[in-house]
Design a protein around this motif. Structure first.
Motif: not given
Length: 191
Positions: A93-101, A140-145
């Motif tokens: 499973x990959x790490x999935x993080x927000x912009x603040x990690x 890392x989530x950057x923003x909505x499309x």
């Protein structure tokens, strides 16, 4: 030889929280996503350059077929015209993080079409054929499309029906559809 790269891309078909088993493939289910990058993006040149280095070092310079190359033009989805895709997979499973990690626990984030930074590892393989593939390290989530690209992606209502004249709702009546007739093949259905 392998090379780690972090890309800014739109994500498509994200299976980041639960591995996916595809019907036409053997082996264990994998976590995966498809990354979408505009063909004019300078990141494309980085991917091409790093892939060429791997081919020269591990495959004796033998060029893999397009099916065995990580970067592919998408010719089927009109929303991806002028873009390249990379399918990145991992059995872990990959790490999935927000912009603040910080870890994202919502399995709906990132969603199809969202902007992400994706850490991938390009590597060579030689069996059953030889080529270069991408392993998925993390996202890392950057923003909505602005729109979905794969799952549920399709033309908007305005794109589909914008040319149809609108009628006043009070004068429009919709009749119930007639029962469809089934045309059975000779001898009936085989199932």
């Amino acid at each position: 030889m392998s090379v780690n790269i972090t890309l800014l891309a739109r994500i498509m078909y994200p299976h980041l929280y639960q591995p996916k088993a595809w019907q036409n493939e053997e082996g264990e289910p994998k976590y995966e996503c498809v990354l979408v990058i505009d063909s004019k993006d300078p990141q494309i040149q980085t991917i091409v350059y790093e892939t060429a280095k791997i081919i020269a070092a591990d495959l004796d310079g033998a060029q893999p077929s397009q099916d065995n190359y990580p970067l592919k033009p998408d010719t089927k989805n009109p929303l991806l015209a002028g873009c390249y895709t990379i399918r990145a997979r991992s059995k872990f499973q990959p790490q999935v993080v927000d912009p603040q990690r910080k870890a994202i626990l919502d399995p709906n984030v990132p969603a199809d079409g969202d902007w992400v930074y994706a850490s991938i590892q390009l590597y060579s393989y030689t069996k059953p054929r030889q080529g270069v593939a991408a392993s998925l390290n993390g996202v890392m989530f950057h923003g909505p499309g602005q729109q979905k690209l794969g799952t549920g992606g399709g033309p908007s209502v305005d794109e589909m029906f914008g040319h149809v004249p609108q009628q006043a709702a009070s004068t429009t009546t919709v009749a119930a559809p007639a029962q469809p007739q089934q045309n059975q093949p000779p001898g009936g259905f085989p199932y």
